[in-house]
Design a protein around this motif. Structure first.
Motif, PDB file in Angstrom:
ATOM      1  N   ARG A  91       0.866  -1.183   0.000  1.00 57.14           N
ATOM      2  CA  ARG A  91       0.000   0.000   0.000  1.00 57.14           C
ATOM      3  C   ARG A  91       0.900   1.229   0.000  1.00 57.14           C
ATOM      4  N   ALA A  92       0.360   2.342  -0.513  1.00 56.13           N
ATOM      5  CA  ALA A  92       1.118   3.587  -0.610  1.00 56.13           C
ATOM      6  C   ALA A  92       0.403   4.677   0.171  1.00 56.13           C
ATOM      7  N   VAL A  93       1.142   5.362   1.017  1.00 52.57           N
ATOM      8  CA  VAL A  93       0.646   6.530   1.742  1.00 52.57           C
ATOM      9  C   VAL A  93       1.192   7.756   1.022  1.00 52.57           C
ATOM     10  N   PRO A 105      -4.913   4.884   2.274  1.00 48.99           N
ATOM     11  CA  PRO A 105      -3.778   4.395   1.478  1.00 48.99           C
ATOM     12  C   PRO A 105      -4.230   3.904   0.107  1.00 48.99           C
ATOM     13  N   ARG A 106      -3.340   4.027  -0.869  1.00 56.34           N
ATOM     14  CA  ARG A 106      -3.635   3.595  -2.238  1.00 56.34           C
ATOM     15  C   ARG A 106      -3.028   2.227  -2.505  1.00 56.34           C
ATOM     16  N   GLY A 107      -3.614   1.561  -3.496  1.00 54.22           N
ATOM     17  CA  GLY A 107      -3.099   0.278  -3.932  1.00 54.22           C
ATOM     18  C   GLY A 107      -4.044  -0.858  -3.622  1.00 54.22           C
ATOM     19  N   GLN A 157      -2.654  -0.865   9.792  1.00 57.79           N
ATOM     20  CA  GLN A 157      -3.020   0.501   9.413  1.00 57.79           C
ATOM     21  C   GLN A 157      -1.790   1.184   8.811  1.00 57.79           C
ATOM     22  N   PRO A 158      -1.663   1.195   7.472  1.00 63.53           N
ATOM     23  CA  PRO A 158      -0.461   1.785   6.864  1.00 63.53           C
ATOM     24  C   PRO A 158      -0.261   3.255   7.209  1.00 63.53           C
ATOM     25  N   ILE A 159      -1.347   4.009   7.332  1.00 63.39           N
ATOM     26  CA  ILE A 159      -1.200   5.441   7.628  1.00 63.39           C
ATOM     27  C   ILE A 159      -0.583   5.640   9.003  1.00 63.39           C
TER      28      ILE A 159
END
Length: 310
Positions: A91-93, A105-107, A157-159
């Protein structure tokens, strides 16, 4: 009726006062209301408040337009700089001009970013493990030991993993070492040796609770080995060997007691029935007589010997 144009005639003020332009709008009164949308839009449920719900200001809009113009001018070269491929477990923040973009997050797949103003951080969602180096611990009964473990964790939680902690892996490692020392130091040595699974579960609960604000989920903690000093290991080995010898002697004594009881019962039966003694005599002769026997033993009644001696 008051005909003076310089006095108030609406009856709201209670008395006639002159209206000046500076008293029509009080900026000090309106300033808290102007800041209220800004404060309400901030995500205050995190340790580090984020501003993804706040609309961009004028300067940010200008930089956004300049970035779009730059992308259009340099097209199609810029398209290769604006597309990012994320794997299924990534995932991308995205931070635009230092602020978190709304939408989470994106992806996975293709992710579009704007040149010069967007920065992205990749986060791996797969389970990761690390070894906790042997920690020297003083137990509750004042024995110095070394304990090592292995920890399995993942990002939920990636963020939070990007914004709430500087280095989530390093933070989890240090917290695991401290928790291992604190928990193991409150137990006796024998309790640690006999209940390693309970120790692992307790450390796992502590780590999972502490790392929840960081967006980290601790899945499993396993205590691998408890290392004892050489002198203590020799003392425990001697103690266990003495216990085994004592148990062996007790077992041998119990066996002899049971054998004596059995022989006494057999003697009582033979005494009541002489034929049983004769059958036992014949059975003994059958046992000792085989093809390879060179000598034979015949039991001789003691009563006959006594009569001959008299």
């Amino acid at each position: 009726m008051n005909n003076n144009p310089g006095e108030s005639t609406d009856g709201l003020s209670g008395e006639g006062t002159s209206l000046k332009p500076s008293t029509l709008i009080d900026l000090n009164v309106l300033r808290p209301f102007m800041r209220a949308p800004y404060l309400s839009a901030m995500a205050t449920d995190r340790n580090v408040p984020t501003t993804e719900n706040i609309p961009p200001n004028l300067l940010e809009r200008i930089f956004y337009l300049l970035s779009v113009i730059l992308m259009v001018i340099t097209f199609p070269i810029s398209i290769f700089m604006c597309l990012v491929i994320l794997q299924e477990y990534q995932r991308a923040v995205i931070l635009r001009l230092g602020r978190l973009l709304p939408g989470g997050p994106r992806g996975p797949g293709l992710v579009f970013i704007l040149p010069c103003i967007d920065a992205y951080i990749k986060v791996d969602l797969r389970t990761t493990s690390f070894d906790v180096s042997p920690q020297e611990i003083l137990t509750k009964d004042m024995v110095t030991i070394k304990v090592d473990a292995v920890v399995y964790y993942s990002i939920k939680q990636p963020i939070d993993a990007v914004l709430q902690v500087f280095d989530h892996r390093g933070a989890v490692e240090l917290l695991a070492k401290a928790s291992l020392r604190n928990v193991a130091g409150t137990h006796m040595l024998l309790d640690l040796l006999m209940s390693k699974e309970t120790l692992s579960k307790r450390i796992e609960a502590i780590l999972d609770d502490c790392t929840d604000p960081w967006g980290v989920r601790v899945e499993r903690v396993e205590v691998k080995e408890i290392l004892l000093p050489d002198q203590l290991r020799r003392a425990l080995a001697v103690e266990q060997e003495a216990l085994r010898e004592a148990k062996a002697k007790v077992a041998a004594a119990q066996g002899e007691r049971d054998a004596v009881k059995t022989l006494k019962e057999a003697a009582d039966i033979m005494e009541t029935n002489p034929i049983a003694l004769q059958l036992r005599y014949l059975q003994t002769l059958n046992t000792i007589c085989n093809d390879k026997t060179l000598s034979y033993v015949f039991p001789f009644p003691v009563d006959i010997v006594r009569k001959m001696m008299k």
